[in-house]
Scaffold this motif. Structure first.
Motif, PDB file in Angstrom:
ATOM      1  N   TYR A 407       0.805  -1.221   0.000  1.00  0.00           N
ATOM      2  CA  TYR A 407       0.000   0.000   0.000  1.00  0.00           C
ATOM      3  C   TYR A 407       0.841   1.276   0.000  1.00  0.00           C
ATOM      4  O   TYR A 407       0.407   2.301  -0.531  1.00  0.00           O
ATOM      5  N   ALA A 408       2.028   1.216   0.547  1.00  0.00           N
ATOM      6  CA  ALA A 408       2.897   2.404   0.543  1.00  0.00           C
ATOM      7  C   ALA A 408       3.267   2.776  -0.894  1.00  0.00           C
ATOM      8  O   ALA A 408       3.215   3.953  -1.284  1.00  0.00           O
ATOM      9  N   THR A 409       3.630   1.775  -1.698  1.00  0.00           N
ATOM     10  CA  THR A 409       3.950   2.038  -3.103  1.00  0.00           C
ATOM     11  C   THR A 409       2.712   2.472  -3.865  1.00  0.00           C
ATOM     12  O   THR A 409       2.775   3.345  -4.735  1.00  0.00           O
ATOM     13  N   ALA A 410       1.573   1.866  -3.532  1.00  0.00           N
ATOM     14  CA  ALA A 410       0.323   2.247  -4.199  1.00  0.00           C
ATOM     15  C   ALA A 410       0.018   3.725  -3.951  1.00  0.00           C
ATOM     16  O   ALA A 410      -0.365   4.457  -4.877  1.00  0.00           O
ATOM     17  N   VAL A 411       0.187   4.174  -2.693  1.00  0.00           N
ATOM     18  CA  VAL A 411      -0.045   5.589  -2.375  1.00  0.00           C
ATOM     19  C   VAL A 411       0.878   6.479  -3.198  1.00  0.00           C
ATOM     20  O   VAL A 411       0.453   7.476  -3.801  1.00  0.00           O
ATOM     21  N   GLU A 412       2.164   6.126  -3.254  1.00  0.00           N
ATOM     22  CA  GLU A 412       3.134   6.920  -4.015  1.00  0.00           C
ATOM     23  C   GLU A 412       2.724   7.018  -5.492  1.00  0.00           C
ATOM     24  O   GLU A 412       2.766   8.091  -6.096  1.00  0.00           O
ATOM     25  N   PRO A 424      -9.642   8.688 -11.663  1.00  0.00           N
ATOM     26  CA  PRO A 424     -10.997   8.128 -11.796  1.00  0.00           C
ATOM     27  C   PRO A 424     -11.501   7.714 -10.406  1.00  0.00           C
ATOM     28  O   PRO A 424     -10.698   7.378  -9.521  1.00  0.00           O
ATOM     29  N   PRO A 425     -12.793   7.739 -10.185  1.00  0.00           N
ATOM     30  CA  PRO A 425     -13.331   7.428  -8.853  1.00  0.00           C
ATOM     31  C   PRO A 425     -12.834   6.101  -8.282  1.00  0.00           C
ATOM     32  O   PRO A 425     -12.538   6.008  -7.085  1.00  0.00           O
ATOM     33  N   ALA A 426     -12.737   5.070  -9.125  1.00  0.00           N
ATOM     34  CA  ALA A 426     -12.292   3.764  -8.615  1.00  0.00           C
ATOM     35  C   ALA A 426     -10.867   3.855  -8.084  1.00  0.00           C
ATOM     36  O   ALA A 426     -10.539   3.305  -7.016  1.00  0.00           O
ATOM     37  N   ASP A 427      -9.990   4.557  -8.824  1.00  0.00           N
ATOM     38  CA  ASP A 427      -8.604   4.705  -8.377  1.00  0.00           C
ATOM     39  C   ASP A 427      -8.516   5.628  -7.168  1.00  0.00           C
ATOM     40  O   ASP A 427      -7.685   5.419  -6.267  1.00  0.00           O
ATOM     41  N   PHE A 428      -9.373   6.658  -7.154  1.00  0.00           N
ATOM     42  CA  PHE A 428      -9.384   7.563  -6.007  1.00  0.00           C
ATOM     43  C   PHE A 428      -9.793   6.814  -4.744  1.00  0.00           C
ATOM     44  O   PHE A 428      -9.224   7.031  -3.661  1.00  0.00           O
ATOM     45  N   ALA A 429     -10.760   5.932  -4.875  1.00  0.00           N
ATOM     46  CA  ALA A 429     -11.188   5.122  -3.720  1.00  0.00           C
ATOM     47  C   ALA A 429     -10.051   4.216  -3.253  1.00  0.00           C
ATOM     48  O   ALA A 429      -9.824   4.055  -2.039  1.00  0.00           O
ATOM     49  N   LYS A 430      -9.316   3.642  -4.211  1.00  0.00           N
ATOM     50  CA  LYS A 430      -8.186   2.785  -3.841  1.00  0.00           C
ATOM     51  C   LYS A 430      -7.091   3.579  -3.134  1.00  0.00           C
ATOM     52  O   LYS A 430      -6.462   3.098  -2.191  1.00  0.00           O
ATOM     53  N   LEU A 431      -6.861   4.798  -3.595  1.00  0.00           N
ATOM     54  CA  LEU A 431      -5.873   5.642  -2.924  1.00  0.00           C
ATOM     55  C   LEU A 431      -6.270   5.855  -1.465  1.00  0.00           C
ATOM     56  O   LEU A 431      -5.427   5.728  -0.553  1.00  0.00           O
ATOM     57  N   ASN A 432      -7.534   6.170  -1.228  1.00  0.00           N
ATOM     58  CA  ASN A 432      -7.981   6.408   0.144  1.00  0.00           C
ATOM     59  C   ASN A 432      -7.947   5.132   0.984  1.00  0.00           C
ATOM     60  O   ASN A 432      -7.584   5.165   2.169  1.00  0.00           O
ATOM     61  N   ARG A 433      -8.288   4.028   0.375  1.00  0.00           N
ATOM     62  CA  ARG A 433      -8.202   2.759   1.116  1.00  0.00           C
ATOM     63  C   ARG A 433      -6.750   2.423   1.429  1.00  0.00           C
ATOM     64  O   ARG A 433      -6.449   1.876   2.508  1.00  0.00           O
ATOM     65  N   ALA A 434      -5.841   2.761   0.488  1.00  0.00           N
ATOM     66  CA  ALA A 434      -4.422   2.524   0.748  1.00  0.00           C
ATOM     67  C   ALA A 434      -3.951   3.373   1.922  1.00  0.00           C
ATOM     68  O   ALA A 434      -3.167   2.919   2.772  1.00  0.00           O
ATOM     69  N   TYR A 435      -4.440   4.619   2.001  1.00  0.00           N
ATOM     70  CA  TYR A 435      -4.108   5.467   3.153  1.00  0.00           C
ATOM     71  C   TYR A 435      -4.635   4.832   4.443  1.00  0.00           C
ATOM     72  O   TYR A 435      -3.965   4.890   5.497  1.00  0.00           O
ATOM     73  N   LEU A 436      -5.818   4.229   4.391  1.00  0.00           N
ATOM     74  CA  LEU A 436      -6.357   3.572   5.577  1.00  0.00           C
ATOM     75  C   LEU A 436      -5.485   2.399   6.004  1.00  0.00           C
ATOM     76  O   LEU A 436      -5.225   2.201   7.198  1.00  0.00           O
ATOM     77  N   HIS A 437      -5.013   1.621   5.018  1.00  0.00           N
ATOM     78  CA  HIS A 437      -4.130   0.503   5.333  1.00  0.00           C
ATOM     79  C   HIS A 437      -2.815   0.999   5.933  1.00  0.00           C
ATOM     80  O   HIS A 437      -2.197   0.296   6.747  1.00  0.00           O
ATOM     81  N   SER A 467     -21.462   7.006  -3.764  1.00  0.00           N
ATOM     82  CA  SER A 467     -21.630   6.057  -2.659  1.00  0.00           C
ATOM     83  C   SER A 467     -20.308   5.384  -2.306  1.00  0.00           C
ATOM     84  O   SER A 467     -20.044   5.099  -1.129  1.00  0.00           O
ATOM     85  N   GLU A 468     -19.446   5.156  -3.316  1.00  0.00           N
ATOM     86  CA  GLU A 468     -18.157   4.508  -3.027  1.00  0.00           C
ATOM     87  C   GLU A 468     -17.262   5.419  -2.186  1.00  0.00           C
ATOM     88  O   GLU A 468     -16.624   4.967  -1.226  1.00  0.00           O
ATOM     89  N   ILE A 469     -17.229   6.712  -2.547  1.00  0.00           N
ATOM     90  CA  ILE A 469     -16.399   7.651  -1.778  1.00  0.00           C
ATOM     91  C   ILE A 469     -16.986   7.848  -0.376  1.00  0.00           C
ATOM     92  O   ILE A 469     -16.248   7.942   0.617  1.00  0.00           O
ATOM     93  N   GLN A 470     -18.315   7.903  -0.260  1.00  0.00           N
ATOM     94  CA  GLN A 470     -18.947   8.004   1.060  1.00  0.00           C
ATOM     95  C   GLN A 470     -18.596   6.784   1.905  1.00  0.00           C
ATOM     96  O   GLN A 470     -18.363   6.900   3.114  1.00  0.00           O
ATOM     97  N   LEU A 471     -18.557   5.629   1.284  1.00  0.00           N
ATOM     98  CA  LEU A 471     -18.229   4.397   1.996  1.00  0.00           C
ATOM     99  C   LEU A 471     -16.807   4.449   2.550  1.00  0.00           C
ATOM    100  O   LEU A 471     -16.566   4.085   3.718  1.00  0.00           O
ATOM    101  N   VAL A 472     -15.870   4.934   1.723  1.00  0.00           N
ATOM    102  CA  VAL A 472     -14.470   5.037   2.170  1.00  0.00           C
ATOM    103  C   VAL A 472     -14.365   6.043   3.315  1.00  0.00           C
ATOM    104  O   VAL A 472     -13.652   5.820   4.307  1.00  0.00           O
TER     105      VAL A 472
END
Length: 558
Positions: A407-412, A424-437, A467-472
């Motif tokens: 996740y550290a590399t994913a954030v970078e 894109p929203p899907a990638d933005f959600a993954k970025l935020n989930r990576a920050y959570l991890h 809804s995906e961003i609200q979920l994150v």
């Protein structure tokens, strides 16, 4: 003396006259001896024309332009007096002298006037064409000096070159014509250069139809040429046809190129573009494109960078056709020489291979492929590449890193992508989930709230995206143990009605929070709703997990 011993008047006159004659003789003698030293122009005027032209030849070899101009003016005057036809050549040579010594706009203006005069005074002469070409050259030099009026001078360059080319024979003779005493720049070279320059001028400005006409003229007039520009012109002609969508004409042009210029330095690039013409044309001929791409990869006489570029396109073609065996065979072949090309060429191929691996969900291998190039100067290398290639690299590595739990590399990677465009929203959600991890809940909360605020009151966004961003955002609050805010945003996910999978995940998380708070009534209510309304998206594992939690609820609270 007179008889009386006095001085006679007649004797005095004779003596005075003799002295004057002697003085005049001395003056004439001095002037005669001094002509060669003090008055070279007088000597030049007395020279025969042939001698003057010999002096011009000598002065040209030493670059004494002022002497050249002076001698030529006298020679031209002599020619005019004798009505000799050699005047055009000498007029042109005088203009050449002005041009050669020109260092600024004023000097170029003098040279321009001289060529203009020469061109007007020499109808039908080869030197008229020479003068017209030089008028174009002067305009090109003006472009370099007077940057404020570049567009005007460029247009005038085109006009003069076109005037000269219109008077050239077509097709051109097989030998280079020379200009008598101006052999260093024969007319064929001037005409060939002018035609190519005009084509390049129009192509760079998006006037593709005019560029096509210019390159076509060059290939027809100079199939072999003096400057050897015909191969480049034929290649650029094919590009013009491709840019205009004239796909039916492209194969013939490239086939002609391969027949005439197989040993050209750009033969490999031309073969690669020829393959592109089959791949991108309407009614794509994939089989022919594959043959030509493979031919470029196979031919060792083609530079390795071009072979790698062909291999990249061939790999993408195989990936689209799901030809895994051919992909692996191609990869093995490329591995034998990929290390010998620049990092950017290596990276382009590895990205293509990484995309093939990503389609097969082999994300670990994707990371391995891309990290082969990781070094101290990787970021410097990336900065020199095209933005498109950089985005492809960061996007692919971000996806692979996220899927493999790095996740550290994913954030970078995702943050690097944000420098190019909005994720894109899907990638933005993954970025935020990576920050959570990475336990950076505050960062995820700030990003999510800013994203949602920026989209309120503007063009509608798909409910599933919101809804995906609200979920994150809700998950970030839950991870920070701000349960009230978490419940609030999980509730908004349910209100949006964007995606049933998001709603099911929100309900489950709400049930988990209520269980931690021992609000068992709410747990049962949420679970019943989850089981009743979202049975289609609830898997067996989730049902089992829910049953286990229900069993842990005290009997009195059920």
């Amino acid at each position: 003396m007179c008889r009386d011993g006095g001085i006679c008047k007649n004797s005095m006159r004779a003596s005075f006259l003799g002295e004057h004659i002697y003085f005049a003789f001395c003056v004439l003698l001095i002037l005669r001896l001094g002509v060669g030293v003090y008055q070279p122009e007088c000597r030049a005027e007395s020279m025969p024309v042939s001698k003057l032209l010999e002096q011009v030849d000598i002065a040209e070899s030493t670059g004494e332009w002022q002497q050249i101009i002076a001698h030529l003016e006298i020679a031209i005057s002599e020619y005019e007096t004798r009505l000799i036809k050699a005047i055009p050549e000498q007029e042109y040579r005088k203009a050449e002298a002005y041009y050669s010594k020109a260092k600024n706009l004023d000097d170029l203006e003098i040279a321009y006037a001289a060529y203009k005069l020469a061109a007007n005074n020499m109808p039908g002469s080869i030197y008229r064409r020479y003068a017209l070409f030089r008028l174009g050259d002067i305009q090109r030099r003006r472009v370099e000096i007077d940057t404020q009026n570049q567009s005007v001078y460029l247009q005038r360059t085109v006009e003069h070159y076109l005037q000269a080319l219109e008077q050239c024979p077509s097709p051109y003779p097989d030998y280079p014509l020379t200009a008598g005493n101006v052999p260093e720049y024969p007319e064929m070279a001037r005409a060939e250069f002018a035609a190519y320059w005009i084509g390049d001028y129009y192509y760079e400005r998006g006037q593709i139809d005019r560029a096509e006409a210019a390159f076509r003229v060059l290939t027809e007039m100079f199939p072999q040429g003096y400057l050897k520009l015909a191969d480049n012109a034929q290649y650029r002609l094919a590009l013009c046809l491709m840019d205009q969508g004239k796909w039916d004409q492209v194969p013939d042009v490239y086939a002609s190129f391969q027949n005439q210029y197989a040993d050209s330095q750009i033969a490999g690039t031309a073969l690669l573009k020829w393959a592109d013409s089959y791949f991108y044309a309407e009614g794509t001929n994939v089989e022919r494109a594959e043959q030509l791409y493979a031919e470029v990869v196979r031919l060792k006489k083609i530079d390795k960078a071009t072979r790698i570029a062909a291999a990249e396109k061939l790999l993408r073609l195989y990936t689209n056709l799901h030809l895994s065996e051919r992909v692996e065979h191609l990869k093995q072949k490329v591995d034998t020489f990929i290390s010998q090309v620049s990092p950017d060429k290596q990276l382009a191929f590895r990205i293509a291979y990484g995309e093939y691996l990503a389609e097969r969900a082999d994300y670990a291998q994707v990371c391995n492929q891309l990290r082969m190039l990781q070094s101290a100067d990787l970021h410097d290398t990336l900065r020199t590449m095209s933005p498109l290639l950089q985005k492809m690299y960061w996007s692919l590595l971000a996806q692979a890193s996220y899927e493999t739990g790095d996740y550290a590399t994913a954030v970078e990677c995702y943050e690097n992508l944000r420098m190019f465009h909005e994720l894109p929203p899907a990638d933005f959600a993954k970025l935020n989930r990576a920050y959570l991890h990475e336990e950076q809940e505050d960062k995820a909360i700030i990003l999510s709230k800013n994203w949602l605020a920026a989209r309120s009151g503007i063009a509608p966004v798909l409910p599933a995206t919101v809804s995906e961003i609200q979920l994150v955002l809700a998950e970030a609050y839950r991870q920070r143990k701000d349960y009230r805010s978490a419940i609030e945003h999980f509730g908004k996910v349910l209100e949006i009605r964007g995606d049933v999978s998001h709603e099911a995940e929100a309900l489950r998380s709400m049930g988990d929070i209520y269980f931690e708070q021992k609000d068992y009534a709410q747990v049962l209510q949420v679970y019943r709703r989850l089981y009743t309304d979202y049975q289609s998206v609830v898997d067996a594992d989730l049902l089992e997990s829910m049953q286990q939690l229900i069993q842990l609820i005290p009997e009195g609270d059920k």
